[in-house]
Design an enzyme around this catalytic site. Structure first.
Site, PDB file in Angstrom:
ATOM      1  N   HIS A   1      10.836   0.507   3.156  1.00  0.00           N
ATOM      2  CA  HIS A   1      10.587   0.890   1.753  1.00  0.00           C
ATOM      3  C   HIS A   1       9.815   2.200   1.755  1.00  0.00           C
ATOM      4  O   HIS A   1       8.699   2.255   2.269  1.00  0.00           O
ATOM      5  CB  HIS A   1       9.775  -0.192   1.037  1.00  0.00           C
ATOM      6  CG  HIS A   1      10.502  -1.497   0.941  1.00  0.00           C
ATOM      7  ND1 HIS A   1      11.308  -1.823  -0.127  1.00  0.00           N
ATOM      8  CD2 HIS A   1      10.576  -2.548   1.799  1.00  0.00           C
ATOM      9  CE1 HIS A   1      11.830  -3.024   0.066  1.00  0.00           C
ATOM     10  NE2 HIS A   1      11.412  -3.479   1.237  1.00  0.00           N
TER      11      HIS A   1
ATOM     12  N   HIS B   1      14.972  -1.461   8.131  1.00  0.00           N
ATOM     13  CA  HIS B   1      14.609  -1.995   6.792  1.00  0.00           C
ATOM     14  C   HIS B   1      13.272  -1.377   6.398  1.00  0.00           C
ATOM     15  O   HIS B   1      12.218  -1.772   6.890  1.00  0.00           O
ATOM     16  CB  HIS B   1      14.494  -3.526   6.851  1.00  0.00           C
ATOM     17  CG  HIS B   1      14.206  -4.149   5.519  1.00  0.00           C
ATOM     18  ND1 HIS B   1      14.912  -5.230   5.041  1.00  0.00           N
ATOM     19  CD2 HIS B   1      13.297  -3.853   4.555  1.00  0.00           C
ATOM     20  CE1 HIS B   1      14.443  -5.572   3.848  1.00  0.00           C
ATOM     21  NE2 HIS B   1      13.451  -4.749   3.536  1.00  0.00           N
TER      22      HIS B   1
ATOM     23  N   ASP C   1      10.392  -3.677   7.347  1.00  0.00           N
ATOM     24  CA  ASP C   1      10.096  -4.087   5.965  1.00  0.00           C
ATOM     25  C   ASP C   1       8.726  -3.558   5.550  1.00  0.00           C
ATOM     26  O   ASP C   1       8.017  -4.182   4.756  1.00  0.00           O
ATOM     27  CB  ASP C   1      10.171  -5.612   5.767  1.00  0.00           C
ATOM     28  CG  ASP C   1      10.296  -5.986   4.284  1.00  0.00           C
ATOM     29  OD1 ASP C   1      10.609  -5.098   3.465  1.00  0.00           O
ATOM     30  OD2 ASP C   1      10.060  -7.164   3.949  1.00  0.00           O
TER      31      ASP C   1
ATOM     32  N   LYS D   1      22.278  -3.444  -0.488  1.00  0.00           N
ATOM     33  CA  LYS D   1      21.238  -4.475  -0.402  1.00  0.00           C
ATOM     34  C   LYS D   1      21.329  -5.416  -1.592  1.00  0.00           C
ATOM     35  O   LYS D   1      21.277  -4.979  -2.743  1.00  0.00           O
ATOM     36  CB  LYS D   1      19.855  -3.801  -0.382  1.00  0.00           C
ATOM     37  CG  LYS D   1      18.664  -4.758  -0.432  1.00  0.00           C
ATOM     38  CD  LYS D   1      18.507  -5.541   0.863  1.00  0.00           C
ATOM     39  CE  LYS D   1      17.384  -6.584   0.764  1.00  0.00           C
ATOM     40  NZ  LYS D   1      16.060  -6.028   0.838  1.00  0.00           N
TER      41      LYS D   1
ATOM     42  N   HIS E   1      14.885  -9.433   7.317  1.00  0.00           N
ATOM     43  CA  HIS E   1      13.529  -9.942   7.621  1.00  0.00           C
ATOM     44  C   HIS E   1      13.487 -11.463   7.774  1.00  0.00           C
ATOM     45  O   HIS E   1      12.805 -12.159   7.025  1.00  0.00           O
ATOM     46  CB  HIS E   1      12.503  -9.475   6.583  1.00  0.00           C
ATOM     47  CG  HIS E   1      12.945  -9.525   5.148  1.00  0.00           C
ATOM     48  ND1 HIS E   1      13.458 -10.653   4.561  1.00  0.00           N
ATOM     49  CD2 HIS E   1      12.946  -8.581   4.179  1.00  0.00           C
ATOM     50  CE1 HIS E   1      13.752 -10.398   3.309  1.00  0.00           C
ATOM     51  NE2 HIS E   1      13.455  -9.139   3.045  1.00  0.00           N
TER      52      HIS E   1
ATOM     53  N   HIS F   1      18.445 -10.156   0.983  1.00  0.00           N
ATOM     54  CA  HIS F   1      17.128 -10.819   0.947  1.00  0.00           C
ATOM     55  C   HIS F   1      17.430 -12.292   0.703  1.00  0.00           C
ATOM     56  O   HIS F   1      17.663 -12.704  -0.432  1.00  0.00           O
ATOM     57  CB  HIS F   1      16.258 -10.237  -0.174  1.00  0.00           C
ATOM     58  CG  HIS F   1      14.882 -10.839  -0.210  1.00  0.00           C
ATOM     59  ND1 HIS F   1      13.730 -10.109  -0.032  1.00  0.00           N
ATOM     60  CD2 HIS F   1      14.471 -12.124  -0.371  1.00  0.00           C
ATOM     61  CE1 HIS F   1      12.679 -10.904  -0.088  1.00  0.00           C
ATOM     62  NE2 HIS F   1      13.099 -12.136  -0.305  1.00  0.00           N
TER      63      HIS F   1
HETATM   64  O1  DOR Z   1       6.984  -8.290   0.767  1.00  0.00           O
HETATM   65  C1  DOR Z   1       7.931  -7.662   0.304  1.00  0.00           C
HETATM   66  N1  DOR Z   1       7.759  -6.456  -0.271  1.00  0.00           N
HETATM   67  N2  DOR Z   1       9.151  -8.198   0.363  1.00  0.00           N
HETATM   68  C2  DOR Z   1      10.197  -7.631  -0.253  1.00  0.00           C
HETATM   69  O2  DOR Z   1      11.267  -8.174  -0.186  1.00  0.00           O
HETATM   70  C3  DOR Z   1      10.031  -6.404  -1.059  1.00  0.00           C
HETATM   71  C4  DOR Z   1       8.881  -5.648  -0.617  1.00  0.00           C
HETATM   72  C5  DOR Z   1       8.467  -4.561  -1.583  1.00  0.00           C
HETATM   73  O3  DOR Z   1       9.353  -3.825  -2.064  1.00  0.00           O
HETATM   74  O4  DOR Z   1       7.281  -4.418  -1.852  1.00  0.00           O
HETATM   75 ZN    ZN Z   2      12.088  -5.198   2.066  1.00  0.00          ZN
END
Ligand code: DOR
Ligand code: ZN
Length: 335
Positions: free
Chosen positions: A14, A12, A240, A95, A168, A134
């Site tokens: 980003h 997971h 995450d 997702k 998460h 989520h």
């Molecule tokens: O804290 C988070 N940041 N939780 C999420 O679900 C998305 C993520 C983000 O994309 O910044």
């Molecule tokens: Zn995330």
């Protein structure tokens, strides 16, 4: 003391886009063999063209590293079998975000009525495409994840062939739900294994530890630690790691997200060693994920050594978790 990890995976992640992608992607691709890449760009990844071009930009940003970006689509209940089948193996998972629950999730789903979701979820079941969720309601912030458990259960019951990944997870309730349904799995972050709400807001507010779902109570952290440290096959590591520029975190209206990717493996080694569980780390950071997702990542061997690493204050304009602190382990060799 040393430990060798084979093809670690971050299930997971980003990576963002543009300059941020070019800053953060190499910090994952260096030490991980692959990662499930989140689709919450602006606009989100909802078409084959946008998915393939995003994958190209990731490969460009990680050039020279053995690293597979496993791509995901942003869930829409309008996706049908033909649309999804056309992706072939360029698509690894989908997702699902409840609308407005977190960063860039405005186009998510606004209800969980089975009749609305059925066509897409049946197509995913048939194609063997995992559904990553989520799982938070819009209730009181500390209760959102526990309130979502009945929705996980409803989906797990209605689509028994669908692999559902509770993303998460942060609560004891989620850990317990995992054991009740064969088709429920979960990712667990590094930060939720290390911190509780006290670390975020118990003293001076720590914006770099603010994320969604918010860190919970000590007994929740204990429940997460138990399944992670035993190498429980239903859970896998998903950082995450969610970078935001420093000004967006240290501001009135702090963006949610903890940036942990560059230090994830060494901090996990420190944590697992502290609990005498180093032998289970391979399961948590790779083997479980390979089985759950039926993937075989490229071979990559990471040698970690018990020797301190000082975490930098910043990577570009992003402040990492544990900035300016020492982690007791370091990356010795990558092959
Ligand atoms: O804290 C988070 N940041 N939780 C999420 O679900 C998305 C993520 C983000 O994309 O910044
Ligand atoms: Zn995330």
């Amino acid at each position: 003391m040393e430990i060798t990890l084979k093809s670690p995976l971050d299930m997971h992640l980003h990576l963002r886009d543009g300059d941020m992608l070019r800053t953060v992607a190499p910090l994952s691709s260096q030490s991980f063999a692959g990662a499930i890449v989140m689709p919450n760009l602006v606009p989100p990844v909802t078409t084959k063209d946008s998915l393939l071009s995003y994958k190209e930009r990731i490969l460009e940003a990680t050039k020279g590293d053995v690293f597979t970006p496993y791509m995901t689509l942003f869930f829409k209940s309008t996706y049908d079998y033909d649309f999804l089948a056309d992706f072939g193996d360029t698509l690894t998972a989908i997702k699902l975000y409840p609308a407005g629950i977190t960063t860039n999730s405005e186009g998510g789903v606004s209800g969980f009525e089975l009749d609305t979701l059925r066509p897409t979820l049946e197509a995913m079941s048939e194609l063997g495409l995992p559904l990553c969720i989520h799982g938070e309601t819009n209730g009181f912030v500390m209760d959102r994840e526990a309130q979502f458990v009945p929705i996980y259960e409803k989906l797990a019951n209605a689509f028994p062939k669908l692999k559902i990944i509770m993303e998460h997870i942060t609560t004891k309730e989620s850990v317990e739900a995992l054991e009740r349904y064969e088709n429920l799995y979960a990712t667990i972050t590094l930060h939720h294994l290390l911190i509780t709400l006290d670390d975020v807001a118990g003293g001076m507010l720590k914006p770099h530890l603010f994320c969604k779902p918010i860190a919970k109570r000590p007994h929740d952290k204990e429940a997460l630690l138990e399944v992670a440290l035993e190498g429980n096959p239903k859970v896998m590591f998903g950082s995450d790691s969610a970078p935001h520029p420093q000004h967006a975190k240290e501001s009135c209206g702090c963006a949610a997200g903890v940036f942990s990717a560059p230090l994830a493996l060494i901090a996990l080694a420190e944590l697992f060693e502290k609990h005498n569980a180093l032998k289970k780390l391979q399961n948590f950071v790779s083997n479980n994920a390979q089985k759950i997702y039926s993937i075989t990542p490229a071979e990559k061997t990471i040698l970690l050594k018990k020797q301190p690493t000082l975490i930098p204050a910043k990577y570009g304009n992003v402040v990492p978790m544990l900035a300016n602190e020492e982690v007791l382990w370091s990356i010795e060799q990558i092959r």
